[in-house]
Write an enzyme that holds these catalytic residues in place. Structure first.
Site, PDB file in Angstrom:
ATOM      1  N   PHE A 111       0.804  -1.212   0.000  1.00 40.31           N
ATOM      2  CA  PHE A 111       0.000   0.000   0.000  1.00 40.31           C
ATOM      3  C   PHE A 111       0.843   1.271   0.000  1.00 40.31           C
ATOM      4  O   PHE A 111       0.385   2.340  -0.425  1.00 40.31           O
ATOM      5  CB  PHE A 111      -0.973  -0.006   1.188  1.00 40.31           C
ATOM      6  CG  PHE A 111      -0.426   0.513   2.490  1.00 40.31           C
ATOM      7  CD1 PHE A 111      -0.621   1.826   2.879  1.00 40.31           C
ATOM      8  CD2 PHE A 111       0.259  -0.334   3.359  1.00 40.31           C
ATOM      9  CE1 PHE A 111      -0.143   2.304   4.086  1.00 40.31           C
ATOM     10  CE2 PHE A 111       0.739   0.129   4.565  1.00 40.31           C
ATOM     11  CZ  PHE A 111       0.545   1.453   4.934  1.00 40.31           C
ATOM     12  N   LYS A 112       2.092   1.173   0.449  1.00 40.18           N
ATOM     13  CA  LYS A 112       2.941   2.355   0.491  1.00 40.18           C
ATOM     14  C   LYS A 112       3.165   2.955  -0.903  1.00 40.18           C
ATOM     15  O   LYS A 112       3.429   4.150  -1.037  1.00 40.18           O
ATOM     16  CB  LYS A 112       4.289   2.022   1.130  1.00 40.18           C
ATOM     17  CG  LYS A 112       4.204   1.314   2.491  1.00 40.18           C
ATOM     18  CD  LYS A 112       3.652   2.201   3.566  1.00 40.18           C
ATOM     19  CE  LYS A 112       3.511   1.476   4.896  1.00 40.18           C
ATOM     20  NZ  LYS A 112       4.748   1.161   5.570  1.00 40.18           N
ATOM     21  N   ASP A 113       3.051   2.121  -1.940  1.00 41.80           N
ATOM     22  CA  ASP A 113       3.227   2.622  -3.303  1.00 41.80           C
ATOM     23  C   ASP A 113       2.218   3.715  -3.646  1.00 41.80           C
ATOM     24  O   ASP A 113       2.516   4.614  -4.440  1.00 41.80           O
ATOM     25  CB  ASP A 113       3.055   1.488  -4.325  1.00 41.80           C
ATOM     26  CG  ASP A 113       4.205   0.495  -4.310  1.00 41.80           C
ATOM     27  OD1 ASP A 113       5.358   0.928  -4.172  1.00 41.80           O
ATOM     28  OD2 ASP A 113       3.941  -0.715  -4.444  1.00 41.80           O
ATOM     29  N   THR A 144       7.785   0.523   3.437  1.00 44.03           N
ATOM     30  CA  THR A 144       8.070   1.910   3.058  1.00 44.03           C
ATOM     31  C   THR A 144       9.386   2.016   2.299  1.00 44.03           C
ATOM     32  O   THR A 144       9.483   2.751   1.309  1.00 44.03           O
ATOM     33  CB  THR A 144       8.117   2.816   4.308  1.00 44.03           C
ATOM     34  OG1 THR A 144       6.801   2.932   4.848  1.00 44.03           O
ATOM     35  CG2 THR A 144       8.619   4.208   3.963  1.00 44.03           C
TER      36      THR A 144
END
Length: 463
Positions: A111-113, A144
């Site tokens: 999800f950090k993308d 991250t």
């Protein structure tokens, strides 16, 4: 739109200056002076927007026009062009009341993308427009680092150094960071845990002389732009629900360790998104669950778990929530954070605890429950969860009682095959991950020491 520090000792500044500052120069975290209110009429207008156009609509409330509209549009569209899903964050129904928001379709399968592809492009844009040197410095509990490196690798005018806890990230997470051979990337493997890495980062950003000398910039969720970019997918997920589902009330279950992902949901709710419950899912490192249940914020014993990205005791974004819990009183927020620094804990009164429990529900998922959830959902729905997403699902089961719940799937299961294998499940790796195992690694192992990190940084910046 002005931005201020949670501790009140930073002059008001605009969007770009807030982005470049990262951690507030007074040690606090930057937040909007006022949170924009989104009306029901505006929500209705946004409902049919693509992910990219929804992001543009939300960001326009915060950017003050500091980035020309066409430039911002190009940045946003470029940032998501490489995602494997055209929707960026598709919503999948598992049953009539439970949906999964898939946030792992970016280049590093996490999800950090969603935020860091945009932030990488924005840093490159600012470096070019202002002719600035940008040295990005961050700490990671796993995802991250890879997402940040992917977002800025080979970009002109940018160097990036990432600290990760030695031996405490998954094998794929480590490979995604350390197999990058670009000259503008430095990986430091720190003998300690994520909290140790994060503390070094905060100390370096608090050293204003060092920060200024080396043009340090933040990629962690201490940077408000990271929070804002994540807020978008709460709105997007809500709009992807059938209208009849929304009418039942909508909750979100969020795996979180650093309180950034769930604070993004809190910000969306304060903007006007009609969220019922924000369910906080943790693992055995359950400082945040104890804060919600008992009104005590205090680190405890550190555990290495099946969900290593949440193996965090001290949550950076807790201070942002504390500011609002203190009624927007920056002096009180600063005093409490100083008390936490000196005493190692914060205790909240009955009235505050009532507010905390109004804002959040929380559940700590132990290792056995995590693995059982993975097995159950693979067997029941043929849907394979990574261990962090499984924590979110397990927490949703505790608090969803008929209303609609959207649980955030924060990573692809291939990133955590150690846990999947324990469930007796054999998965097929995506080609991009399979290729990592044959690549050489590039990292420097250092002691848990600020001075050791500084020495590596100075060599890196002089190279």
């Amino acid at each position: 739109m002005n931005f201020i520090s949670t501790r009140g000792k930073v002059r008001e500044c605009g969007f770009i200056d807030t982005f470049l500052m990262g951690l507030g120069d007074d040690g606090g975290l930057m937040i909007p002076e006022t949170i924009p209110a989104v009306s029901r009429e505006t929500l209705a207008e946004w409902e049919g927007l693509s992910y990219q156009d929804l992001m543009l609509a939300i960001f326009s409330l915060y950017t003050n026009g500091e980035i020309p509209g066409q430039d911002l549009k190009e940045l946003v569209y470029e940032s998501y062009a490489g995602f494997r899903s055209p929707e960026v964050a598709p919503l999948t129904a598992l049953n009539d009341s439970l949906y999964v928001l898939e946030l792992y379709h970016g280049p590093t399968f996490a999800f950090k993308d969603v935020a860091l592809q945009f932030m990488g492009n924005l840093y490159a844009y600012v470096a070019r427009k202002q002719n600035k040197v940008i040295n990005i410095l961050g700490a990671t509990s796993g995802d991250t680092g890879a997402a940040a490196i992917s977002g800025v690798r080979s970009k002109e005018g940018i160097q990036i150094c990432i600290l990760h806890p030695h031996g405490k990230v998954s094998r794929v997470q480590e490979l995604q960071m350390t197999t990058v051979q670009d000259d503008n990337v430095l990986n430091l493997s720190v003998k300690g845990n994520f909290d140790d890495c994060q503390q070094i980062i905060k100390e370096l950003f608090a050293d204003l002389e060092f920060k200024t000398k080396y043009h340090l910039r933040a990629i962690n969720s201490i940077n408000f732009v990271r929070i804002l970019a994540q807020t978008v997918y709460y709105f997007y997920a809500y709009f992807r629900l059938p209208e009849e589902a929304r009418a039942k009330g909508v909750s979100f279950s969020i795996p979180t360790g650093n309180f950034g992902n769930i604070f993004s949901g809190y910000l969306a709710k304060k903007m006007g998104l009609p969220i019922d419950k924000l369910i906080l899912a943790t693992n055995e490192n359950n400082i945040l669950q104890r804060f919600v249940h008992e009104g005590v914020y205090m680190p405890d014993k550190f555990y290495s778990t099946h969900s290593p990205s949440m193996d965090i005791q001290i949550a950076s974004n807790f201070e942002r929530y504390l500011y609002y819990l203190c009624g927007g009183n920056a002096n009180e927020t600063g005093q409490r954070m100083e008390r936490f620094k000196s005493e190692g804990k914060l205790v909240f009164g009955e009235a505050e605890l009532q507010q905390i429990q109004k804002d959040f529900a929380a559940h700590s998922v132990n290792g056995e429950e995590c693995l059982q959830t993975i097995q159950a959902y693979e067997g029941r729905y043929g849907y394979l969860l990574d261990p962090h997403s499984a924590c979110g699902i397990a927490a949703s089961e505790k608090f969803s009682q008929g209303e609609i719940c959207i649980s955030l799937a924060t990573a692809h299961p291939a990133k955590f095959d150690e846990a999947i294998s324990l469930c007796g499940i054999k998965q097929t790796f995506p080609q991009a991950i399979e290729q990592l195992f044959d690549k050489p690694q590039h990292q420097v192992i250092v002691e848990h020491s600020k001075q050791d990190v500084v020495e590596q940084l100075e060599q890196f910046y002089r190279a």
